[in-house]
Design a protein around this motif. Structure first.
Motif, mmCIF file in Angstrom:
data_model
loop_
_atom_site.group_PDB
_atom_site.id
_atom_site.type_symbol
_atom_site.label_atom_id
_atom_site.label_comp_id
_atom_site.label_asym_id
_atom_site.label_seq_id
_atom_site.Cartn_x
_atom_site.Cartn_y
_atom_site.Cartn_z
ATOM 1 N N PHE A 56 0.984 -1.311 -0.016
ATOM 2 C CA PHE A 56 0.050 0.013 -0.049
ATOM 3 C C PHE A 56 0.866 1.182 0.033
ATOM 4 C CE2 PHE A 56 -4.012 -2.003 0.587
ATOM 5 C CZ PHE A 56 -3.721 -3.092 1.170
ATOM 6 N N THR A 57 0.753 2.179 -0.725
ATOM 7 C CA THR A 57 1.327 3.104 -0.875
ATOM 8 C C THR A 57 0.340 4.480 -1.190
ATOM 9 O OG1 THR A 57 3.632 4.210 -1.673
ATOM 10 C CG2 THR A 57 2.135 3.091 -3.206
ATOM 11 N N GLY A 58 0.940 5.604 -1.131
ATOM 12 C CA GLY A 58 0.253 6.979 -1.418
ATOM 13 C C GLY A 58 0.663 8.115 -0.539
ATOM 14 N N ALA A 59 -0.017 8.934 -0.822
ATOM 15 C CA ALA A 59 0.290 10.398 -0.041
ATOM 16 C C ALA A 59 0.299 10.262 1.535
ATOM 17 C CB ALA A 59 0.016 11.638 -0.669
ATOM 18 N N GLN A 156 10.795 8.453 -2.829
ATOM 19 C CA GLN A 156 11.864 7.359 -3.348
ATOM 20 C C GLN A 156 11.493 5.994 -2.581
ATOM 21 O OE1 GLN A 156 13.296 7.915 -6.043
ATOM 22 N NE2 GLN A 156 13.539 5.707 -5.960
ATOM 23 N N VAL A 157 11.420 6.116 -1.407
ATOM 24 C CA VAL A 157 11.367 4.745 -0.564
ATOM 25 C C VAL A 157 10.074 4.248 -0.748
ATOM 26 C CG1 VAL A 157 11.579 4.077 1.746
ATOM 27 C CG2 VAL A 157 12.651 5.927 1.093
ATOM 28 N N GLU A 158 9.255 5.156 -1.015
ATOM 29 C CA GLU A 158 7.849 4.240 -1.224
ATOM 30 C C GLU A 158 7.836 3.559 -2.830
ATOM 31 O OE1 GLU A 158 4.520 7.052 -1.840
ATOM 32 O OE2 GLU A 158 4.534 7.724 0.361
ATOM 33 N N VAL A 159 8.622 4.053 -3.841
ATOM 34 C CA VAL A 159 8.664 3.316 -4.851
ATOM 35 C C VAL A 159 9.609 2.338 -4.758
ATOM 36 C CG1 VAL A 159 9.295 3.749 -7.353
ATOM 37 C CG2 VAL A 159 8.312 5.663 -6.186
ATOM 38 N N GLU A 160 10.500 2.205 -3.668
ATOM 39 C CA GLU A 160 11.482 1.109 -3.549
ATOM 40 C C GLU A 160 10.651 0.110 -3.100
ATOM 41 O OE1 GLU A 160 14.968 1.007 -0.362
ATOM 42 O OE2 GLU A 160 15.347 2.701 -1.990
ATOM 43 N N VAL A 161 9.792 0.404 -2.108
ATOM 44 C CA VAL A 161 8.938 -0.530 -1.253
ATOM 45 C C VAL A 161 8.036 -1.155 -2.286
ATOM 46 C CG1 VAL A 161 7.216 -1.119 0.416
ATOM 47 C CG2 VAL A 161 9.570 0.091 0.916
ATOM 48 N N VAL A 162 7.357 -0.430 -3.046
ATOM 49 C CA VAL A 162 6.675 -0.959 -4.078
ATOM 50 C C VAL A 162 7.006 -2.097 -4.860
ATOM 51 C CG1 VAL A 162 5.616 -0.391 -6.336
ATOM 52 C CG2 VAL A 162 5.098 1.336 -4.496
ATOM 53 N N GLY A 163 8.235 -2.217 -4.993
ATOM 54 C CA GLY A 163 8.937 -3.127 -5.951
ATOM 55 C C GLY A 163 8.836 -4.554 -5.176
ATOM 56 N N GLU A 164 8.486 -4.589 -3.964
ATOM 57 C CA GLU A 164 8.720 -5.508 -2.842
ATOM 58 C C GLU A 164 7.338 -6.633 -2.703
ATOM 59 O OE1 GLU A 164 11.467 -6.751 -2.401
ATOM 60 O OE2 GLU A 164 12.318 -4.747 -2.906
ATOM 61 N N ALA A 165 6.388 -5.910 -3.550
ATOM 62 C CA ALA A 165 4.997 -6.539 -3.207
ATOM 63 C C ALA A 165 4.491 -7.245 -4.592
ATOM 64 C CB ALA A 165 3.878 -5.502 -3.043
ATOM 65 N N ASP A 166 3.606 -8.307 -4.519
ATOM 66 C CA ASP A 166 3.228 -8.909 -5.549
ATOM 67 C C ASP A 166 1.996 -8.122 -6.352
ATOM 68 O OD1 ASP A 166 4.265 -11.531 -5.086
ATOM 69 O OD2 ASP A 166 2.729 -12.001 -3.601
ATOM 70 N N ILE A 167 1.394 -7.371 -5.311
ATOM 71 C CA ILE A 167 0.161 -6.532 -6.253
ATOM 72 C C ILE A 167 0.472 -5.128 -5.166
ATOM 73 C CG2 ILE A 167 -2.180 -5.987 -6.171
ATOM 74 C CD1 ILE A 167 -2.767 -9.110 -6.233
ATOM 75 N N THR A 168 0.531 -4.148 -5.987
ATOM 76 C CA THR A 168 0.695 -2.794 -5.315
ATOM 77 C C THR A 168 -0.736 -1.905 -5.415
ATOM 78 O OG1 THR A 168 3.005 -2.580 -5.787
ATOM 79 C CG2 THR A 168 1.877 -0.522 -5.758
ATOM 80 N N VAL A 169 -1.105 -1.775 -4.368
ATOM 81 C CA VAL A 169 -2.383 -0.664 -4.107
ATOM 82 C C VAL A 169 -1.860 0.894 -4.138
ATOM 83 C CG1 VAL A 169 -4.462 -0.254 -2.992
ATOM 84 C CG2 VAL A 169 -3.652 -2.650 -3.271
ATOM 85 N N VAL A 170 -2.257 1.857 -4.869
ATOM 86 C CA VAL A 170 -1.867 3.092 -4.698
ATOM 87 C C VAL A 170 -3.196 3.757 -4.266
ATOM 88 C CG1 VAL A 170 -1.353 5.415 -5.967
ATOM 89 C CG2 VAL A 170 -0.050 3.137 -6.609
#
Ligand SMILES: Nc1nc2c(ncn2[C@@H]2O[C@H](COP(=O)(O)OP(=O)(O)OP(=O)(O)O)[C@@H](O)[C@H]2O)c(=O)[nH]1
Ligand SMILES: [Mg+2]
Length: 321
Positions: A56-59, A156-170
């Motif tokens: 899960f990522t987002g502002a 940056q870190v968010e995007v980095e962590v995004v790469g660690e998931a199977d499915i990314t929810v923004v």
């Protein structure tokens, strides 16, 4: 590492959360100590579709924690277990980190089917990019079918962590410019699902339209679904879970899931090689001198790096002989 095996058994058998916390601390500590030794829990991967990692990522303030909290509820209603990793890249301490989220998710902490842990990795070897996959692998090996990863922090870190998931929810919110922000942060490409949370707020239609036109421009034949939620009331969260379940099944069937995981493992390997190399380089007796000479401008950085690499290869060859 008999100790680790015993802990693993206690987690697998009785869902001993204390044992799981100790295992995660072992991983964290081994990274903090720059100890490259075998932690002993990363050995094998379990079968492919027995679990899914959802990022899960987002502002800041978009409602990620509230949403995750609700999603835990929905997953539990379906009688499945769930582990949540709240990643705080800005803090070197876990435990106290993300206190607010702890309170928010507190209702679930007494539920044996839910494990919530914050992970603070600043200053550790390789930081987040190494710690997250290791802890995720641990959670997956002890048998959690759902692993939710929420990041606090920005950029940056968010995007980095995004790469660690199977499915990314923004997670976005109604209101001018939110989807534009997401696109600037590079999150548009990373999203597998968009959530417009705070759908009770004005501007929902406009945000949805902006997002749709942005996705149209992207021209993907298979644009990510957009789910509207009100995390505070739980509205739309069941739908989000349905969509995650569907996507996970599709990705497993098409081979996309194993493709992504394979890529992730190779990236992790490459990061570890880089870390290992730089650590070994820094340990060379000559390293300090070369650094001083580079600082003084007596040697170019490239020549200095070449000298150290040569030294390292030589010392490797000697120790093998
Ligand atoms: N009106 C409304 N408020 C919401 C909704 N979801 C979350 N909030 C509120 O938004 C605020 C931020 O929610 P969080 O869940 O902490 O947001 P977050 O994305 O986890 O925030 P960070 O972890 O700080 O990045 C809280 O006050 C929530 O109660 C929603 O659907 N509607
Ligand atoms: Mg949060």
């Amino acid at each position: 590492m008999a100790d680790v095996d015993a802990l693993l058994e206690r987690v697998r058998g009785a869902r001993d959360k204390g044992a799981l916390a100790r295992l995660i601390s072992l991983v964290e500590r081994s990274l903090a100590d720059n100890d490259f030794g075998e932690v002993g829990i990363g050995a094998a991967e379990v079968e492919e579709d027995g679990y899914a990692v959802i990022g899960f990522t987002g502002a800041p303030g978009a409602g990620k924690s509230t949403l995750v909290d609700r999603l835990i509820g929905s997953i539990r209603t379906r009688e499945q277990e769930v582990a949540v990793l709240a990643v705080d890249p800005s803090s070197p301490f876990s435990g106290g980190a993300i206190l607010g989220d702890r309170i928010r998710m507190q209702a679930h902490t007494s539920d044996p089917g839910v494990y919530i842990r914050s992970l603070a990795t600043r200053g550790h070897l390789g930081g987040l990019s190494v710690a997250v996959p290791e802890v995720v692998r641990l959670l997956q090996r002890v048998g959690y079918p759902w692993i939710l990863v929420e990041t606090v922090g920005v950029g940056q870190v968010e995007v980095e962590v995004v790469g660690e998931a199977d499915i990314t929810v923004v997670v976005l919110n109604p209101g001018w410019g939110d989807s534009v922000q997401a696109s600037k942060a590079g999150l548009m490409e990373a999203a597998d699902v968009f959530v417009i949370n705070k759908a009770d707020r004005p501007g929902l239609r406009d945000t949805r339209r902006d997002l749709e036109s942005m996705l149209d421009l992207g021209g993907s034949p298979n644009p990510p679904p957009i789910v509207e939620t009100v995390a505070t009331s739980g509205e739309g969260v069941g739908k989000l879970l349905d969509s995650l379940v569907g996507m996970r099944a599709e990705m497993a069937a098409s081979g996309e899931l194993s493709r992504r995981r394979g890529e992730r493992r190779v990236r992790e390997l490459e990061r570890l090689i880089q870390l290992g190399w730089s650590r070994e380089l820094a340990r060379l007796p000559l390293a300090g001198l070369v650094r001083e000479r580079v600082a003084a401008g007596a040697v170019t950085p490239r020549a200095g790096a070449q000298e150290l690499l040569r030294q390292m290869l030589l010392s490797g060859a000697e120790s093998e002989a």
